[in-house]
Design a protein around this motif. Structure first.
Motif, PDB file in Angstrom:
ATOM      1  N   CYS A   1       0.843  -1.198   0.000  1.00  0.00           N
ATOM      2  CA  CYS A   1       0.000   0.000   0.000  1.00  0.00           C
ATOM      3  C   CYS A   1       0.876   1.245   0.000  1.00  0.00           C
ATOM      4  O   CYS A   1       1.738   1.389   0.871  1.00  0.00           O
ATOM      5  N   GLU A   2       0.642   2.126  -0.962  1.00  0.00           N
ATOM      6  CA  GLU A   2       1.350   3.412  -0.918  1.00  0.00           C
ATOM      7  C   GLU A   2       0.979   4.150   0.366  1.00  0.00           C
ATOM      8  O   GLU A   2      -0.073   3.930   0.949  1.00  0.00           O
ATOM      9  N   LYS A   3       1.858   5.007   0.803  1.00  0.00           N
ATOM     10  CA  LYS A   3       1.565   5.809   1.988  1.00  0.00           C
ATOM     11  C   LYS A   3       0.527   6.879   1.629  1.00  0.00           C
ATOM     12  O   LYS A   3       0.464   7.267   0.462  1.00  0.00           O
ATOM     13  N   PRO A   4      -0.247   7.388   2.554  1.00  0.00           N
ATOM     14  CA  PRO A   4      -0.433   6.853   3.897  1.00  0.00           C
ATOM     15  C   PRO A   4      -1.376   5.652   3.840  1.00  0.00           C
ATOM     16  O   PRO A   4      -2.304   5.635   3.048  1.00  0.00           O
ATOM     17  N   MET A   5      -1.122   4.655   4.694  1.00  0.00           N
ATOM     18  CA  MET A   5      -1.962   3.452   4.654  1.00  0.00           C
ATOM     19  C   MET A   5      -3.376   3.758   5.143  1.00  0.00           C
ATOM     20  O   MET A   5      -4.331   3.084   4.778  1.00  0.00           O
ATOM     21  N   ALA A   6      -3.495   4.771   6.010  1.00  0.00           N
ATOM     22  CA  ALA A   6      -4.792   5.149   6.562  1.00  0.00           C
ATOM     23  C   ALA A   6      -4.721   6.608   6.974  1.00  0.00           C
ATOM     24  O   ALA A   6      -3.629   7.178   7.094  1.00  0.00           O
ATOM     25  N   LEU A   7      -5.879   7.198   7.208  1.00  0.00           N
ATOM     26  CA  LEU A   7      -5.928   8.601   7.628  1.00  0.00           C
ATOM     27  C   LEU A   7      -6.361   8.744   9.081  1.00  0.00           C
ATOM     28  O   LEU A   7      -6.330   9.851   9.633  1.00  0.00           O
ATOM     29  N   THR A   8      -6.796   7.645   9.696  1.00  0.00           N
ATOM     30  CA  THR A   8      -7.100   7.652  11.136  1.00  0.00           C
ATOM     31  C   THR A   8      -6.422   6.432  11.756  1.00  0.00           C
ATOM     32  O   THR A   8      -6.167   5.421  11.075  1.00  0.00           O
ATOM     33  N   LEU A   9      -6.158   6.528  13.071  1.00  0.00           N
ATOM     34  CA  LEU A   9      -5.511   5.393  13.744  1.00  0.00           C
ATOM     35  C   LEU A   9      -6.462   4.202  13.835  1.00  0.00           C
ATOM     36  O   LEU A   9      -6.010   3.051  13.776  1.00  0.00           O
ATOM     37  N   GLU A  10      -7.760   4.469  13.920  1.00  0.00           N
ATOM     38  CA  GLU A  10      -8.729   3.370  13.943  1.00  0.00           C
ATOM     39  C   GLU A  10      -8.651   2.585  12.631  1.00  0.00           C
ATOM     40  O   GLU A  10      -8.632   1.345  12.633  1.00  0.00           O
ATOM     41  N   ASP A  11      -8.605   3.315  11.517  1.00  0.00           N
ATOM     42  CA  ASP A  11      -8.513   2.643  10.209  1.00  0.00           C
ATOM     43  C   ASP A  11      -7.173   1.919  10.064  1.00  0.00           C
ATOM     44  O   ASP A  11      -7.102   0.845   9.456  1.00  0.00           O
TER      45      ASP A  11
ATOM     46  N   GLY B   1       4.521   1.865   1.444  1.00  0.00           N
ATOM     47  CA  GLY B   1       5.456   2.500   0.522  1.00  0.00           C
ATOM     48  C   GLY B   1       6.359   3.557   1.130  1.00  0.00           C
ATOM     49  O   GLY B   1       6.434   4.682   0.624  1.00  0.00           O
ATOM     50  N   PHE B   2       7.072   3.187   2.184  1.00  0.00           N
ATOM     51  CA  PHE B   2       8.085   4.089   2.756  1.00  0.00           C
ATOM     52  C   PHE B   2       9.407   3.812   2.029  1.00  0.00           C
ATOM     53  O   PHE B   2      10.295   3.116   2.530  1.00  0.00           O
ATOM     54  N   ASN B   3       9.533   4.418   0.845  1.00  0.00           N
ATOM     55  CA  ASN B   3      10.626   4.062  -0.058  1.00  0.00           C
ATOM     56  C   ASN B   3      12.005   4.467   0.457  1.00  0.00           C
ATOM     57  O   ASN B   3      13.005   3.879   0.065  1.00  0.00           O
ATOM     58  N   ARG B   4      12.054   5.478   1.359  1.00  0.00           N
ATOM     59  CA  ARG B   4      13.394   5.880   1.833  1.00  0.00           C
ATOM     60  C   ARG B   4      14.093   4.720   2.538  1.00  0.00           C
ATOM     61  O   ARG B   4      15.321   4.644   2.537  1.00  0.00           O
TER      62      ARG B   4
ATOM     63  N   ALA C   1      15.097   2.989  -5.321  1.00  0.00           N
ATOM     64  CA  ALA C   1      14.403   2.637  -4.064  1.00  0.00           C
ATOM     65  C   ALA C   1      12.981   2.147  -4.352  1.00  0.00           C
ATOM     66  O   ALA C   1      12.513   1.182  -3.723  1.00  0.00           O
ATOM     67  N   TYR C   2      12.289   2.803  -5.287  1.00  0.00           N
ATOM     68  CA  TYR C   2      10.934   2.347  -5.647  1.00  0.00           C
ATOM     69  C   TYR C   2      10.988   0.933  -6.219  1.00  0.00           C
ATOM     70  O   TYR C   2      10.090   0.122  -5.994  1.00  0.00           O
ATOM     71  N   THR C   3      12.028   0.651  -6.984  1.00  0.00           N
ATOM     72  CA  THR C   3      12.166  -0.683  -7.559  1.00  0.00           C
ATOM     73  C   THR C   3      12.513  -1.704  -6.471  1.00  0.00           C
ATOM     74  O   THR C   3      11.940  -2.796  -6.414  1.00  0.00           O
ATOM     75  N   ALA C   4      13.426  -1.303  -5.569  1.00  0.00           N
ATOM     76  CA  ALA C   4      13.857  -2.216  -4.497  1.00  0.00           C
ATOM     77  C   ALA C   4      12.707  -2.559  -3.556  1.00  0.00           C
ATOM     78  O   ALA C   4      12.591  -3.692  -3.086  1.00  0.00           O
ATOM     79  N   GLU C   5      11.819  -1.574  -3.278  1.00  0.00           N
ATOM     80  CA  GLU C   5      10.726  -1.874  -2.335  1.00  0.00           C
ATOM     81  C   GLU C   5       9.755  -2.884  -2.942  1.00  0.00           C
ATOM     82  O   GLU C   5       9.247  -3.764  -2.240  1.00  0.00           O
ATOM     83  N   LEU C   6       9.521  -2.780  -4.252  1.00  0.00           N
ATOM     84  CA  LEU C   6       8.613  -3.758  -4.878  1.00  0.00           C
ATOM     85  C   LEU C   6       9.305  -5.110  -5.064  1.00  0.00           C
ATOM     86  O   LEU C   6       8.654  -6.164  -4.957  1.00  0.00           O
ATOM     87  N   ALA C   7      10.604  -5.102  -5.314  1.00  0.00           N
ATOM     88  CA  ALA C   7      11.347  -6.378  -5.381  1.00  0.00           C
ATOM     89  C   ALA C   7      11.249  -7.093  -4.032  1.00  0.00           C
ATOM     90  O   ALA C   7      11.037  -8.310  -3.967  1.00  0.00           O
ATOM     91  N   HIS C   8      11.386  -6.324  -2.956  1.00  0.00           N
ATOM     92  CA  HIS C   8      11.278  -6.891  -1.601  1.00  0.00           C
ATOM     93  C   HIS C   8       9.871  -7.446  -1.359  1.00  0.00           C
ATOM     94  O   HIS C   8       9.704  -8.552  -0.827  1.00  0.00           O
ATOM     95  N   PHE C   9       8.855  -6.685  -1.782  1.00  0.00           N
ATOM     96  CA  PHE C   9       7.467  -7.132  -1.603  1.00  0.00           C
ATOM     97  C   PHE C   9       7.235  -8.458  -2.339  1.00  0.00           C
ATOM     98  O   PHE C   9       6.688  -9.418  -1.768  1.00  0.00           O
ATOM     99  N   VAL C  10       7.672  -8.517  -3.578  1.00  0.00           N
ATOM    100  CA  VAL C  10       7.468  -9.743  -4.374  1.00  0.00           C
ATOM    101  C   VAL C  10       8.223 -10.917  -3.736  1.00  0.00           C
ATOM    102  O   VAL C  10       7.706 -12.038  -3.668  1.00  0.00           O
TER     103      VAL C  10
ATOM    104  N   ALA D   1       9.044  -2.208   6.422  1.00  0.00           N
ATOM    105  CA  ALA D   1       8.071  -1.134   6.152  1.00  0.00           C
ATOM    106  C   ALA D   1       6.657  -1.708   6.268  1.00  0.00           C
ATOM    107  O   ALA D   1       5.959  -1.937   5.276  1.00  0.00           O
ATOM    108  N   THR D   2       6.255  -1.955   7.488  1.00  0.00           N
ATOM    109  CA  THR D   2       5.028  -2.703   7.764  1.00  0.00           C
ATOM    110  C   THR D   2       3.827  -1.781   8.013  1.00  0.00           C
ATOM    111  O   THR D   2       3.976  -0.559   8.126  1.00  0.00           O
ATOM    112  N   GLY D   3       2.677  -2.425   8.179  1.00  0.00           N
ATOM    113  CA  GLY D   3       1.483  -1.682   8.576  1.00  0.00           C
ATOM    114  C   GLY D   3       1.671  -1.003   9.927  1.00  0.00           C
ATOM    115  O   GLY D   3       1.175   0.103  10.164  1.00  0.00           O
ATOM    116  N   GLU D   4       2.410  -1.654  10.815  1.00  0.00           N
ATOM    117  CA  GLU D   4       2.680  -1.036  12.132  1.00  0.00           C
ATOM    118  C   GLU D   4       3.552   0.207  11.964  1.00  0.00           C
ATOM    119  O   GLU D   4       3.357   1.214  12.664  1.00  0.00           O
ATOM    120  N   ASP D   5       4.518   0.137  11.047  1.00  0.00           N
ATOM    121  CA  ASP D   5       5.328   1.339  10.768  1.00  0.00           C
ATOM    122  C   ASP D   5       4.441   2.467  10.256  1.00  0.00           C
ATOM    123  O   ASP D   5       4.635   3.645  10.615  1.00  0.00           O
TER     124      ASP D   5
END
Ligand SMILES: NC(=O)c1ccc[n+]([C@@H]2O[C@H](COP(=O)([O-])OP(=O)(O)OC[C@H]3O[C@@H](n4cnc5c(N)ncnc54)[C@H](O)[C@@H]3O)[C@@H](O)[C@H]2O)c1
Length: 339
Positions: free
Chosen positions: A96-106, A124-127, A286-295, A306-310
């Motif tokens: 999921c590209e950032k931001p994953m949600a707009l509220t902490l509940e979501d 998607g925290f590409n840094r 970095a954008y390529t590396a993050e998707l390589a990592h995801f796959v 770069a998790t949902g908790e992050d």
């Protein structure tokens, strides 16, 4: 060969979606672009015709496609949390590209849905996947700068082409959210305690009454004693400028170079170095590396970095910063937690 490649569906065929679609179709040997969904007429077809996969108008139809094993969400921010839950319910791994949600509940609901479904959820925290930022963190973790005392994160975007189209609080929820994550990444294990933010519309003051903020400084205090600043502008005349720095008891480490490469040009006007104008150029690797990592995570079942908790942690800082601007006072992180 195609069976060995993970079929990935992309939801949202806009600016960053187009870049990620090209990565999935052309830059990753382990993936293929299986489908694209976008409700805008012709948007999904434009990508699938040029690259590969089946076009859909409705993301739900993409989730019903058995060839789609994993999903990359690049639709607008307000759609993310519900789409993460839909992906989890369909048993699909989700980036999921950032931001994953707009509220902490979501954010909590999205993280819980992925956990319950047992699907990988990456944000998607590409840094984190930029070589210099990752190396800077390694230096901090290895004790190379001693005890972190001061951190700094800078984001300056090269242009604000349409100030009227920027939704209120975008500066914090979609731009500085990268910096809040970078500060957490570069100060591993530390918890932010308090945030003080000041913001203004210095680039496009005429839009301030409509809710635009285009310039901000945020001060954070962490539970390991470290102090940090994050600063942002929507309009750097010289290009796209992203930097991070950690100063500690035994030294300092910094990441991010304002120059596009090692080229230097000397003439009667002095010394010139080219700068980068677009995020997709500065962060292409970095954008390529993050998707390589995801796959890779989809293939191996490994937990993504770069998790949902992050995403939730960075969002909490953004929400505290927003409240700080609204109430003109420092805000403790616990004040923005759900009751
Ligand atoms: N990590 C980064 O550096 C980075 C860079 C740019 C954008 N982003 C993030 O990516 C997201 C998209 O940004 P963008 O600049 O590409 O936006 P964009 O407006 O260019 O594209 C969004 C696309 O989503 C489509 N869309 C709208 N509603 C949809 C829905 N319900 N389902 C599917 N598609 C839908 C739109 O038609 C459009 O094609 C934002 O959350 C943004 O913050 C991240």
């Amino acid at each position: 060969m195609d069976e060995e490649r993970i079929g990935v569906g992309l939801v949202g065929a806009g600016r960053i979606g187009s870049f990620h679609a090209h990565t999935l179709a052309q830059r990753l040997p382990g993936a293929r672009l299986a489908a694209v969904a976008d409700p805008a007429p012709g948007a999904a077809e434009r990508l699938t015709r040029a690259l590969s996969g089946r076009p859909y108008a409705d993301p739900k139809a993409l989730l019903d496609d058995p060839d789609v094993r994993a999903v990359v969400l690049t639709s607008p921010a307000a759609t993310h949390a519900a789409l993460v839950r839909d992906c989890a319910a369909a048993g699909k791994a989700v980036f999921c590209e950032k931001p994953m949600a707009l509220t902490l509940e979501d954010a909590d609901a999205a993280v819980a849905a992925a956990q319950q479904a047992g699907v990988p959820l990456q944000v998607g925290f590409n840094r984190r996947f930029a070589a210099d930022f990752a190396a800077a963190r390694e230096v901090v973790v290895s004790g190379g700068i001693g005890t972190p005392q001061l951190l700094r994160s800078v984001i300056r975007d090269p242009g604000l082409s349409d100030p009227g189209a920027v939704r209120p609080w975008t500066l914090f929820l979609e731009t500085l959210i990268h910096d809040f994550d970078a500060l957490l990444f570069l100060n591993p294990g530390a918890r932010p305690l308090e945030v003080y933010a000041v913001a203004d519309a210095l680039v496009a003051p005429a839009y301030k009454d409509a809710g635009l903020l285009d310039t901000a400084v945020v001060v954070l205090r962490f539970d390991n004693g470290a102090l940090a600043t994050a600063e942002a502008s929507f309009s750097a005349a010289y290009g796209y400028d992203i930097r991070g720095e950690v100063f500690g008891s035994a030294g300092m480490v910094s990441a991010g170079d304002q120059a596009a490469g090692s080229l230097r040009h000397w003439d009667a006007g002095g010394l010139h170095r080219p700068t980068v104008r677009r995020d997709v150029d500065l962060f292409a690797a970095a954008y390529t590396a993050e998707l390589a990592h995801f796959v890779d995570c989809v293939r191996t079942g490994a937990a993504p970095q770069a998790t949902g908790e992050d995403a939730r942690r960075a969002l909490a800082v953004a929400l505290a910063a927003i409240r700080s601007v609204q109430e003109r006072r420092p805000v403790r992180l616990e004040e923005v937690e759900p009751a």
